[in-house]
Design an enzyme around this catalytic site. Sequence first.
Site, PDB file in Angstrom:
ATOM      1  CG  ASN A  53       2.354  -8.502  -6.319  1.00 18.35           C
ATOM      2  OD1 ASN A  53       1.250  -9.052  -6.202  1.00 18.35           O
ATOM      3  ND2 ASN A  53       2.553  -7.242  -5.995  1.00 18.35           N
TER       4      ASN A  53
ATOM      5  CG  HIS B 253       6.303   4.132   4.204  1.00 15.01           C
ATOM      6  ND1 HIS B 253       5.557   3.374   3.336  1.00 15.01           N
ATOM      7  CD2 HIS B 253       6.949   5.060   3.457  1.00 15.01           C
ATOM      8  CE1 HIS B 253       5.731   3.848   2.096  1.00 15.01           C
ATOM      9  NE2 HIS B 253       6.567   4.869   2.136  1.00 15.01           N
TER      10      HIS B 253
ATOM     11  CB  ALA C 206       5.493 -13.166  -0.297  1.00 16.45           C
TER      12      ALA C 206
ATOM     13  NE  ARG D 178      -5.440   8.350  14.625  1.00 12.69           N
ATOM     14  CZ  ARG D 178      -4.997   9.619  14.648  1.00 12.69           C
ATOM     15  NH1 ARG D 178      -5.867  10.607  14.585  1.00 12.69           N
ATOM     16  NH2 ARG D 178      -3.716   9.900  14.771  1.00 12.69           N
TER      17      ARG D 178
HETATM   18  N1  APR Z   1       2.164 -12.278  -1.389  1.00 10.36           N
HETATM   19  C1  APR Z   1       2.729 -11.324  -2.173  1.00 10.36           C
HETATM   20  N2  APR Z   1       2.082 -10.194  -2.555  1.00 10.36           N
HETATM   21  C2  APR Z   1       0.801 -10.056  -2.152  1.00 10.36           C
HETATM   22  C3  APR Z   1       0.137 -11.008  -1.341  1.00 10.36           C
HETATM   23  C4  APR Z   1       0.875 -12.158  -0.962  1.00 10.36           C
HETATM   24  N3  APR Z   1       0.324 -13.120  -0.197  1.00 10.36           N
HETATM   25  N4  APR Z   1      -1.142 -10.564  -1.109  1.00 10.36           N
HETATM   26  C5  APR Z   1      -1.253  -9.370  -1.748  1.00 10.36           C
HETATM   27  N5  APR Z   1      -0.106  -9.069  -2.377  1.00 10.36           N
HETATM   28  C6  APR Z   1       0.233  -7.866  -3.159  1.00 10.36           C
HETATM   29  C7  APR Z   1      -0.916  -7.222  -3.889  1.00 10.36           C
HETATM   30  O1  APR Z   1      -1.061  -7.815  -5.170  1.00 10.36           O
HETATM   31  C8  APR Z   1      -0.433  -5.769  -3.992  1.00 10.36           C
HETATM   32  O2  APR Z   1       0.368  -5.600  -5.158  1.00 10.36           O
HETATM   33  O3  APR Z   1       0.659  -6.905  -2.223  1.00 10.36           O
HETATM   34  C9  APR Z   1       0.450  -5.599  -2.761  1.00 10.36           C
HETATM   35  C10 APR Z   1      -0.184  -4.738  -1.677  1.00 10.36           C
HETATM   36  O4  APR Z   1      -0.249  -3.425  -2.180  1.00 10.36           O
HETATM   37  P1  APR Z   1      -0.658  -2.228  -1.183  1.00 10.36           P
HETATM   38  O5  APR Z   1      -1.846  -2.626  -0.383  1.00 10.36           O
HETATM   39  O6  APR Z   1      -0.711  -0.988  -2.016  1.00 10.36           O
HETATM   40  O7  APR Z   1       0.545  -2.132  -0.140  1.00 10.36           O
HETATM   41  P2  APR Z   1       1.937  -1.412  -0.344  1.00 10.36           P
HETATM   42  O8  APR Z   1       2.441  -1.569  -1.728  1.00 10.36           O
HETATM   43  O9  APR Z   1       2.824  -1.865   0.760  1.00 10.36           O
HETATM   44  O10 APR Z   1       1.578   0.141  -0.086  1.00 10.36           O
HETATM   45  C11 APR Z   1       2.659   1.043  -0.070  1.00 10.36           C
HETATM   46  O11 APR Z   1       1.164   2.786   0.649  1.00 10.36           O
HETATM   47  O12 APR Z   1      -0.449   3.812   1.918  1.00 10.36           O
HETATM   48  C12 APR Z   1       0.873   3.562   1.804  1.00 10.36           C
HETATM   49  O13 APR Z   1       2.232   3.658   3.698  1.00 10.36           O
HETATM   50  C13 APR Z   1       1.405   2.800   2.987  1.00 10.36           C
HETATM   51  O14 APR Z   1       3.453   1.509   3.029  1.00 10.36           O
HETATM   52  C14 APR Z   1       2.208   1.660   2.363  1.00 10.36           C
HETATM   53  C15 APR Z   1       2.389   2.126   0.930  1.00 10.36           C
END
Ligand code: APR
Length: 258
Positions: free
Chosen positions: A226, A131, A244, A75
């Site tokens: 967010n 993680h 952010a 991978r």
């Molecule tokens: N600034 C702040 N927040 C943002 C921005 C930004 N520029 N762009 C996107 N977001 C927000 C989105 O609105 C969303 O709520 O970031 C969040 C991303 O969510 P996810 O993609 O679900 O990521 P995360 O919450 O880190 O996922 C948690 O899921 O699959 C597992 O291990 C993986 O650590 C990960 C965990």
Amino acid sequence: MTRVDAKGTVEQAAERLRACRHVVALTGAGLSAESGIPTYRGSGGIWTKWGEPTIDGWELFNSDPGRWWEEAIDRQTLMSDFAQAIDRAEPNPGHLAMAELERMGRLHHVITQNIDDLHRRAGSRAVTEIHGNRHLVRCMSCGRRDRQDAIFLERLPPLCQECGGILKNDTVMFGEPIPADVLDECHRQANLADAFLVVGTSAVVYPAAEFPAMAKRRGAALLELNPEPTPLSRLADVVVRAPAGESLPRLAALLGTA
Ligand code: APR
């Protein structure tokens, strides 16, 4: 408790944090989105595109770690665009502002769900990677962590130089328990926090999303940075709907003034 609507301001967040003694942050992929790393969920998210991984990886690792390593190396040679995006990524103004807040004594610990190492590269020191970290391997027996580029892959699975246990990449897989040392530190921080800053996470993955709610139940302030609502928004005392990379530097500037 002032429930601030989606127009909650960074000034209100700064006011709440100014009086706090132990501020803990929970960060997610949204914080690294402005470094060019795709998020997991929402539009353009990698799970949105490819579907969430199954727990087969964790089951294969347990049943045949040698084969799991062979497939992981294959991978890796395929170098998914996600891995390439992480390799190219640099800390963005959001990461740098969080490191600045730590230096000012306004942010005491970061629990990050991100595996990209960008908090540390930005200068944050008090960081728990719930993680894991994609540059590290972890011994499944003694928990020792080493740089992935420092181990030999001639013999699979690679073994711990300390105890001879089987090594795995440090990134926590779906279905894999969070390492006990990491979980203990997250609980410790959630019990110490009198404010939780939740930045760039959809707050749908547990146990990570539980820590801000735990602190809130103990009376801590909860602040969410967010652009989109999350399941934690309704609990939050202040909600700042902005990227952010914009809200965190502003917060650091406000808290940098006496
Ligand atoms: N600034 C702040 N927040 C943002 C921005 C930004 N520029 N762009 C996107 N977001 C927000 C989105 O609105 C969303 O709520 O970031 C969040 C991303 O969510 P996810 O993609 O679900 O990521 P995360 O919450 O880190 O996922 C948690 O899921 O699959 C597992 O291990 C993986 O650590 C990960 C965990």
